[in-house]
Motif scaffolding. Structure first.
Motif, PDB file in Angstrom:
ATOM      1  N   VAL A 194     -11.260  -6.755  -4.649  1.00  0.00           N
ATOM      2  CA  VAL A 194     -10.973  -6.459  -3.244  1.00  0.00           C
ATOM      3  C   VAL A 194      -9.477  -6.281  -3.032  1.00  0.00           C
ATOM      4  CG1 VAL A 194     -10.972  -7.508  -0.945  1.00  0.00           C
ATOM      5  CG2 VAL A 194     -13.068  -7.515  -2.320  1.00  0.00           C
ATOM      6  N   GLY A 195      -8.687  -7.130  -3.660  1.00  0.00           N
ATOM      7  CA  GLY A 195      -7.237  -7.028  -3.518  1.00  0.00           C
ATOM      8  C   GLY A 195      -6.699  -5.696  -3.989  1.00  0.00           C
ATOM      9  N   TRP A 196      -7.270  -5.150  -5.068  1.00  0.00           N
ATOM     10  CA  TRP A 196      -6.811  -3.844  -5.549  1.00  0.00           C
ATOM     11  C   TRP A 196      -7.011  -2.775  -4.473  1.00  0.00           C
ATOM     12  CZ3 TRP A 196      -8.828   0.998  -6.068  1.00  0.00           C
ATOM     13  CH2 TRP A 196      -8.025   1.921  -6.758  1.00  0.00           C
ATOM     14  N   PHE A 197      -8.179  -2.724  -3.868  1.00  0.00           N
ATOM     15  CA  PHE A 197      -8.449  -1.710  -2.842  1.00  0.00           C
ATOM     16  C   PHE A 197      -7.495  -1.848  -1.663  1.00  0.00           C
ATOM     17  CE2 PHE A 197     -12.438  -1.366  -5.103  1.00  0.00           C
ATOM     18  CZ  PHE A 197     -12.743  -0.024  -4.985  1.00  0.00           C
ATOM     19  N   LEU A 198      -7.327  -3.062  -1.194  1.00  0.00           N
ATOM     20  CA  LEU A 198      -6.544  -3.274   0.022  1.00  0.00           C
ATOM     21  C   LEU A 198      -5.052  -3.057  -0.208  1.00  0.00           C
ATOM     22  CD1 LEU A 198      -8.416  -6.372   1.476  1.00  0.00           C
ATOM     23  CD2 LEU A 198      -8.686  -3.978   2.111  1.00  0.00           C
ATOM     24  N   LYS A 199      -4.607  -3.230  -1.424  1.00  0.00           N
ATOM     25  CA  LYS A 199      -3.184  -3.001  -1.718  1.00  0.00           C
ATOM     26  C   LYS A 199      -2.921  -1.575  -2.193  1.00  0.00           C
ATOM     27  CE  LYS A 199      -1.958  -7.806  -2.717  1.00  0.00           C
ATOM     28  NZ  LYS A 199      -0.933  -7.909  -1.659  1.00  0.00           N
ATOM     29  N   ALA A 200      -3.783  -1.039  -3.046  1.00  0.00           N
ATOM     30  CA  ALA A 200      -3.543   0.291  -3.613  1.00  0.00           C
ATOM     31  C   ALA A 200      -3.745   1.393  -2.583  1.00  0.00           C
ATOM     32  CB  ALA A 200      -4.460   0.522  -4.812  1.00  0.00           C
ATOM     33  N   LYS A 201      -4.631   1.176  -1.615  1.00  0.00           N
ATOM     34  CA  LYS A 201      -4.977   2.246  -0.691  1.00  0.00           C
ATOM     35  C   LYS A 201      -4.264   2.152   0.652  1.00  0.00           C
ATOM     36  CE  LYS A 201      -9.240   3.810  -2.693  1.00  0.00           C
ATOM     37  NZ  LYS A 201     -10.437   4.606  -2.359  1.00  0.00           N
ATOM     38  N   THR A 202      -3.313   1.253   0.766  1.00  0.00           N
ATOM     39  CA  THR A 202      -2.447   1.217   1.940  1.00  0.00           C
ATOM     40  C   THR A 202      -1.100   1.830   1.582  1.00  0.00           C
ATOM     41  OG1 THR A 202      -1.751  -1.012   1.323  1.00  0.00           O
ATOM     42  CG2 THR A 202      -3.484  -0.839   2.983  1.00  0.00           C
ATOM     43  N   LEU A 203      -0.457   2.388   2.581  1.00  0.00           N
ATOM     44  CA  LEU A 203       0.881   2.912   2.351  1.00  0.00           C
ATOM     45  C   LEU A 203       1.861   1.766   2.125  1.00  0.00           C
ATOM     46  CD1 LEU A 203       2.643   5.419   2.172  1.00  0.00           C
ATOM     47  CD2 LEU A 203       2.989   5.282   4.652  1.00  0.00           C
ATOM     48  N   ALA A 204       1.651   0.656   2.834  1.00  0.00           N
ATOM     49  CA  ALA A 204       2.481  -0.549   2.687  1.00  0.00           C
ATOM     50  C   ALA A 204       1.591  -1.662   2.135  1.00  0.00           C
ATOM     51  CB  ALA A 204       3.084  -0.960   4.031  1.00  0.00           C
ATOM     52  N   PRO A 205       1.696  -2.012   0.862  1.00  0.00           N
ATOM     53  CA  PRO A 205       0.807  -3.004   0.245  1.00  0.00           C
ATOM     54  C   PRO A 205       0.832  -4.369   0.917  1.00  0.00           C
ATOM     55  CG  PRO A 205       1.992  -1.792  -1.446  1.00  0.00           C
ATOM     56  CD  PRO A 205       2.610  -1.405  -0.132  1.00  0.00           C
ATOM     57  N   GLU A 206       1.917  -4.667   1.655  1.00  0.00           N
ATOM     58  CA  GLU A 206       1.992  -5.983   2.325  1.00  0.00           C
ATOM     59  C   GLU A 206       1.214  -6.003   3.634  1.00  0.00           C
ATOM     60  OE1 GLU A 206       5.553  -3.538   3.668  1.00  0.00           O
ATOM     61  OE2 GLU A 206       4.463  -3.910   1.797  1.00  0.00           O
ATOM     62  N   THR A 207       0.488  -4.947   3.950  1.00  0.00           N
ATOM     63  CA  THR A 207      -0.302  -4.901   5.191  1.00  0.00           C
ATOM     64  C   THR A 207      -1.219  -6.102   5.312  1.00  0.00           C
ATOM     65  OG1 THR A 207      -0.242  -2.480   5.279  1.00  0.00           O
ATOM     66  CG2 THR A 207      -2.035  -3.578   6.471  1.00  0.00           C
TER      67      THR A 207
END
Length: 312
Positions: A194-207
């Motif tokens: 889950v962390g990969w999706f939420l970090k890789a697919k955001t423009l800002a990984p700290e979202t």
């Protein structure tokens, strides 16, 4: 006659995923609704007398993905954020997860809460369901907004690219279709996945903060959550078939808003939808990746509010 919904005071009786902690949002209440025999979790709030807006989240999230947008809409609209079957605190049933089957359950839940006509918005898999719901229940909708989603048979590319610059956005569609292997590899590693999706697919990984990553991972890991998450992909061919079967009868006549982002998966949702929805219009949200409601909630709130106002 019994009340079809259970509020948070009776969560122990109605909540089918009791091991997953509830996340509260001031001004909103948790409800559980019997929708065609499946208990769905609905978070309800906003202006009770306002037009109803129904929000559907995608993989690998829950209703919480909309929480900032919900705050923004609450002053003018009656807001219902629904956890899809297998998502968050909704039941994880056996059987089909094709989007027409799921759409019928979502619509039943909304009607059980006393809503006749409503606006609908969906992101990712939530948009898959929203599109199918519009095909089946167009007369009950005021309009539908679809956010950055490869909808089966509609905006989803026929082939997965092998170019590394593009393949990372869609590789998981094929992976999720493989029998048994994803379960073997992912069980116990939901947080990393889950962390990969939420970090890789955001423009800002700290979202997303660690607490949110933990929440979404726990939802996928909760009893039946991983199976249900994969089932949406495994039933995508049936979703596409039923979409095209419905579209052979008629195209969508209601207002449709396609919301894309500057760094998302579908560059122009409106153009992709227009062959089936002649009244589709589009908005591109700047400075965002795939998870637009989390990355740019104010822009999404503004786009939805303008769309609803124009439709009214």
């Amino acid at each position: 006659m019994t009340d079809p919904a259970t509020d948070v005071r009776n969560a122990g009786k109605g909540n089918p995923v009791g091991e997953l902690p509830l996340r509260d949002l001031p001004g909103f209440a948790h409800r559980w609704v019997d929708a065609d025999g499946v208990r769905l979790h609905v978070v309800e709030g906003g202006l009770p007398t306002g037009p109803t807006v129904v929000l559907l989240a995608g993989f690998p999230q829950t209703w919480w993905s909309w929480h900032e947008v919900m705050r923004g809409l609450a002053g003018r609209f009656h807001v219902l954020a629904v956890d899809l079957p297998g998502q968050g605190h909704s039941e994880r049933p056996e059987g089909s997860y094709d989007t027409h089957t799921v759409a019928a359950r979502v619509h039943a839940a909304v009607r059980a809460l006393g809503t006749e006509a409503y606006w609908l918005a969906g992101h990712d898999i939530g948009a898959w369901v929203a599109f199918s719901l519009a095909l089946a229940h167009e007369s009950d909708l005021r309009g539908v907004a679809l956010l950055d989603a490869g909808i089966p048979g509609i905006t989803l590319p026929e082939a997965i690219p092998i170019d590394p610059e593009r393949a990372w956005k869609t590789w998981h569609f094929a992976f999720h279709l493989v029998p048994d292997l994803p379960e073997t590899l992912l069980a116990g590693r939901e947080r990393e996945y889950v962390g990969w999706f939420l970090k890789a697919k955001t423009l800002a990984p700290e979202t997303f903060n660690d607490d949110e990553l933990d929440h979404y991972a726990a939802s996928v890991a909760a009893d039946g959550g991983l199976r249900a998450s994969l089932a949406y992909y495994r039933d995508a061919a049936e979703s596409a078939r039923r979409n095209h079967e419905a579209l052979r009868r008629r195209h969508l006549a209601l207002p449709v808003l396609g919301i894309s982002s500057s760094h998302g998966s579908i560059p122009d949702m409106a153009a992709s939808l227009s062959p089936w929805a002649p009244h589709a219009t589009g908005v591109v949200v700047p400075d965002a990746g795939h998870f637009i409601p989390d990355e740019q909630p104010a822009a999404v709130t503004a786009a939805l509010t303008a769309f609803f106002a124009d439709g009214a």
